[in-house]
Design a protein around this motif. Sequence first.
Motif, PDB file in Angstrom:
ATOM      1  N   MET A 111      46.983  -3.572  65.525  1.00 36.42           N
ATOM      2  CA  MET A 111      45.801  -4.417  65.462  1.00 36.42           C
ATOM      3  C   MET A 111      46.181  -5.772  64.858  1.00 36.42           C
ATOM      4  SD  MET A 111      42.292  -3.603  63.449  1.00 36.42           S
ATOM      5  CE  MET A 111      40.806  -4.222  64.136  1.00 36.42           C
ATOM      6  N   THR A 112      45.842  -6.829  65.543  1.00 36.18           N
ATOM      7  CA  THR A 112      46.154  -8.177  65.088  1.00 36.18           C
ATOM      8  C   THR A 112      45.124  -8.627  64.057  1.00 36.18           C
ATOM      9  OG1 THR A 112      47.018  -8.681  67.278  1.00 36.18           O
ATOM     10  CG2 THR A 112      46.563 -10.541  65.845  1.00 36.18           C
ATOM     11  N   ALA A 113      45.615  -9.177  62.966  1.00 36.39           N
ATOM     12  CA  ALA A 113      44.705  -9.680  61.934  1.00 36.39           C
ATOM     13  C   ALA A 113      44.060 -10.965  62.421  1.00 36.39           C
ATOM     14  CB  ALA A 113      45.466  -9.928  60.645  1.00 36.39           C
ATOM     15  N   LEU A 114      42.766 -11.068  62.209  1.00 43.86           N
ATOM     16  CA  LEU A 114      42.030 -12.271  62.588  1.00 43.86           C
ATOM     17  C   LEU A 114      41.935 -13.196  61.389  1.00 43.86           C
ATOM     18  CD1 LEU A 114      39.024 -10.636  64.503  1.00 43.86           C
ATOM     19  CD2 LEU A 114      41.035 -11.724  65.496  1.00 43.86           C
ATOM     20  N   PRO A 115      41.970 -14.509  61.617  1.00 48.51           N
ATOM     21  CA  PRO A 115      41.762 -15.425  60.493  1.00 48.51           C
ATOM     22  C   PRO A 115      40.334 -15.268  59.966  1.00 48.51           C
ATOM     23  CG  PRO A 115      41.827 -16.632  62.572  1.00 48.51           C
ATOM     24  CD  PRO A 115      42.168 -15.206  62.887  1.00 48.51           C
ATOM     25  N   THR A 116      40.187 -15.385  58.657  1.00 49.02           N
ATOM     26  CA  THR A 116      38.862 -15.309  58.045  1.00 49.02           C
ATOM     27  C   THR A 116      38.310 -16.715  57.883  1.00 49.02           C
ATOM     28  OG1 THR A 116      39.398 -13.275  56.869  1.00 49.02           O
ATOM     29  CG2 THR A 116      37.568 -14.573  55.998  1.00 49.02           C
ATOM     30  N   VAL A 117      37.089 -16.903  58.337  1.00 45.23           N
ATOM     31  CA  VAL A 117      36.399 -18.182  58.209  1.00 45.23           C
ATOM     32  C   VAL A 117      35.264 -17.987  57.210  1.00 45.23           C
ATOM     33  CG1 VAL A 117      35.051 -19.940  59.412  1.00 45.23           C
ATOM     34  CG2 VAL A 117      36.981 -18.859  60.566  1.00 45.23           C
ATOM     35  N   LEU A 118      35.266 -18.823  56.176  1.00 41.96           N
ATOM     36  CA  LEU A 118      34.224 -18.761  55.151  1.00 41.96           C
ATOM     37  C   LEU A 118      33.153 -19.806  55.455  1.00 41.96           C
ATOM     38  CD1 LEU A 118      33.139 -17.678  52.433  1.00 41.96           C
ATOM     39  CD2 LEU A 118      34.595 -19.378  51.300  1.00 41.96           C
ATOM     40  N   VAL A 119      31.938 -19.339  55.650  1.00 42.70           N
ATOM     41  CA  VAL A 119      30.788 -20.232  55.818  1.00 42.70           C
ATOM     42  C   VAL A 119      29.733 -19.826  54.791  1.00 42.70           C
ATOM     43  CG1 VAL A 119      31.219 -20.599  58.278  1.00 42.70           C
ATOM     44  CG2 VAL A 119      29.643 -18.828  57.572  1.00 42.70           C
ATOM     45  N   VAL A 120      28.853 -20.751  54.462  1.00 49.74           N
ATOM     46  CA  VAL A 120      27.775 -20.472  53.514  1.00 49.74           C
ATOM     47  C   VAL A 120      26.453 -20.764  54.195  1.00 49.74           C
ATOM     48  CG1 VAL A 120      29.040 -20.827  51.370  1.00 49.74           C
ATOM     49  CG2 VAL A 120      28.071 -22.789  52.548  1.00 49.74           C
ATOM     50  N   ALA A 121      25.419 -20.052  53.774  1.00 48.52           N
ATOM     51  CA  ALA A 121      24.096 -20.254  54.359  1.00 48.52           C
ATOM     52  C   ALA A 121      23.044 -20.145  53.266  1.00 48.52           C
ATOM     53  CB  ALA A 121      23.834 -19.219  55.450  1.00 48.52           C
ATOM     54  N   ALA A 122      21.886 -20.735  53.547  1.00 43.78           N
ATOM     55  CA  ALA A 122      20.782 -20.701  52.594  1.00 43.78           C
ATOM     56  C   ALA A 122      19.528 -20.172  53.265  1.00 43.78           C
ATOM     57  CB  ALA A 122      20.500 -22.101  52.044  1.00 43.78           C
ATOM     58  N   ALA A 123      18.822 -19.331  52.527  1.00 49.77           N
ATOM     59  CA  ALA A 123      17.468 -18.953  52.908  1.00 49.77           C
ATOM     60  C   ALA A 123      16.560 -19.832  52.054  1.00 49.77           C
ATOM     61  CB  ALA A 123      17.219 -17.480  52.646  1.00 49.77           C
ATOM     62  N   LEU A 124      16.101 -20.941  52.643  1.00 45.87           N
ATOM     63  CA  LEU A 124      15.153 -21.807  51.948  1.00 45.87           C
ATOM     64  C   LEU A 124      13.791 -21.137  52.025  1.00 45.87           C
ATOM     65  CD1 LEU A 124      16.164 -25.328  53.323  1.00 45.87           C
ATOM     66  CD2 LEU A 124      16.740 -24.342  51.114  1.00 45.87           C
ATOM     67  N   ILE A 125      13.148 -20.980  50.895  1.00 47.16           N
ATOM     68  CA  ILE A 125      11.865 -20.279  50.824  1.00 47.16           C
ATOM     69  C   ILE A 125      10.818 -21.243  50.302  1.00 47.16           C
ATOM     70  CG2 ILE A 125      10.662 -18.290  49.824  1.00 47.16           C
ATOM     71  CD1 ILE A 125      13.587 -17.140  49.349  1.00 47.16           C
ATOM     72  N   ASP A 126       9.761 -21.449  51.096  1.00 49.06           N
ATOM     73  CA  ASP A 126       8.723 -22.397  50.676  1.00 49.06           C
ATOM     74  C   ASP A 126       7.685 -21.729  49.770  1.00 49.06           C
ATOM     75  OD1 ASP A 126       6.929 -21.022  52.343  1.00 49.06           O
ATOM     76  OD2 ASP A 126       6.681 -22.673  53.763  1.00 49.06           O
ATOM     77  N   ALA A 127       6.724 -22.505  49.320  1.00 49.05           N
ATOM     78  CA  ALA A 127       5.718 -22.007  48.376  1.00 49.05           C
ATOM     79  C   ALA A 127       4.870 -20.882  48.961  1.00 49.05           C
ATOM     80  CB  ALA A 127       4.823 -23.160  47.922  1.00 49.05           C
ATOM     81  N   ASP A 128       4.797 -20.788  50.286  1.00 49.48           N
ATOM     82  CA  ASP A 128       4.035 -19.724  50.948  1.00 49.48           C
ATOM     83  C   ASP A 128       4.889 -18.493  51.246  1.00 49.48           C
ATOM     84  OD1 ASP A 128       1.664 -21.223  50.975  1.00 49.48           O
ATOM     85  OD2 ASP A 128       2.220 -22.214  52.856  1.00 49.48           O
ATOM     86  N   GLY A 129       6.151 -18.487  50.786  1.00 50.65           N
ATOM     87  CA  GLY A 129       7.018 -17.336  51.002  1.00 50.65           C
ATOM     88  C   GLY A 129       7.665 -17.287  52.374  1.00 50.65           C
ATOM     89  N   ARG A 130       7.583 -18.397  53.118  1.00 55.36           N
ATOM     90  CA  ARG A 130       8.218 -18.448  54.440  1.00 55.36           C
ATOM     91  C   ARG A 130       9.670 -18.903  54.301  1.00 55.36           C
ATOM     92  NH1 ARG A 130       4.355 -22.468  57.458  1.00 55.36           N
ATOM     93  NH2 ARG A 130       4.941 -23.568  55.551  1.00 55.36           N
ATOM     94  N   VAL A 131      10.496 -18.491  55.261  1.00 61.00           N
ATOM     95  CA  VAL A 131      11.927 -18.805  55.271  1.00 61.00           C
ATOM     96  C   VAL A 131      12.198 -19.781  56.413  1.00 61.00           C
ATOM     97  CG1 VAL A 131      14.241 -17.824  55.534  1.00 61.00           C
ATOM     98  CG2 VAL A 131      12.460 -16.514  54.351  1.00 61.00           C
ATOM     99  N   LEU A 132      13.048 -20.773  56.144  1.00 57.98           N
ATOM    100  CA  LEU A 132      13.401 -21.748  57.171  1.00 57.98           C
ATOM    101  C   LEU A 132      14.541 -21.215  58.030  1.00 57.98           C
ATOM    102  CD1 LEU A 132      12.867 -24.741  58.132  1.00 57.98           C
ATOM    103  CD2 LEU A 132      14.976 -25.272  56.899  1.00 57.98           C
ATOM    104  N   ILE A 133      14.345 -21.266  59.346  1.00 57.10           N
ATOM    105  CA  ILE A 133      15.436 -20.974  60.277  1.00 57.10           C
ATOM    106  C   ILE A 133      15.616 -22.193  61.173  1.00 57.10           C
ATOM    107  CG2 ILE A 133      15.326 -18.453  60.219  1.00 57.10           C
ATOM    108  CD1 ILE A 133      13.656 -18.548  62.792  1.00 57.10           C
ATOM    109  N   ALA A 134      16.833 -22.343  61.681  1.00 57.70           N
ATOM    110  CA  ALA A 134      17.192 -23.506  62.478  1.00 57.70           C
ATOM    111  C   ALA A 134      17.807 -23.041  63.794  1.00 57.70           C
ATOM    112  CB  ALA A 134      18.192 -24.364  61.698  1.00 57.70           C
TER     113      ALA A 134
END
Length: 135
Positions: free
Chosen positions: A1-24
Amino acid sequence: MTALPTVLVVAAALIDADGRVLIAQRPEGKQLAGLWEFPGGKVDAGERPEAALIRELKEELDIDVQESCLAPFVFASHAYETFHLLMPLYLCRRWSGPVIRKEHAALKWVRPNQLSDYPMPPADEPLVAWLRDLL
């Protein structure tokens, strides 16, 4: 099995005052175009994940976030065909400035129990249950 490169990404769950989450919605011309995701992006070499997320949120949404307002929540680990993605998801309830769409096709504030109604990349899908259960 060939090792795959690891890619590090970060994400945010922005939560508004009404408890909703922003998606893009990923724009045309990008990999996985049309799918919905949590805002964020790749961590550059030598960059701390929190600094990368603050930078990405400014670039993508034109908002300013303080590191103290980023709460580490959960992470996704997913093998794509050519790389392995490791993605910490942070919760964020406080930021400065209005959220402005700068890079995505669309933005949407969604109730946590409705997140699964939006098609997401495979790495993002497991995060939906965590958010639904928490919020």
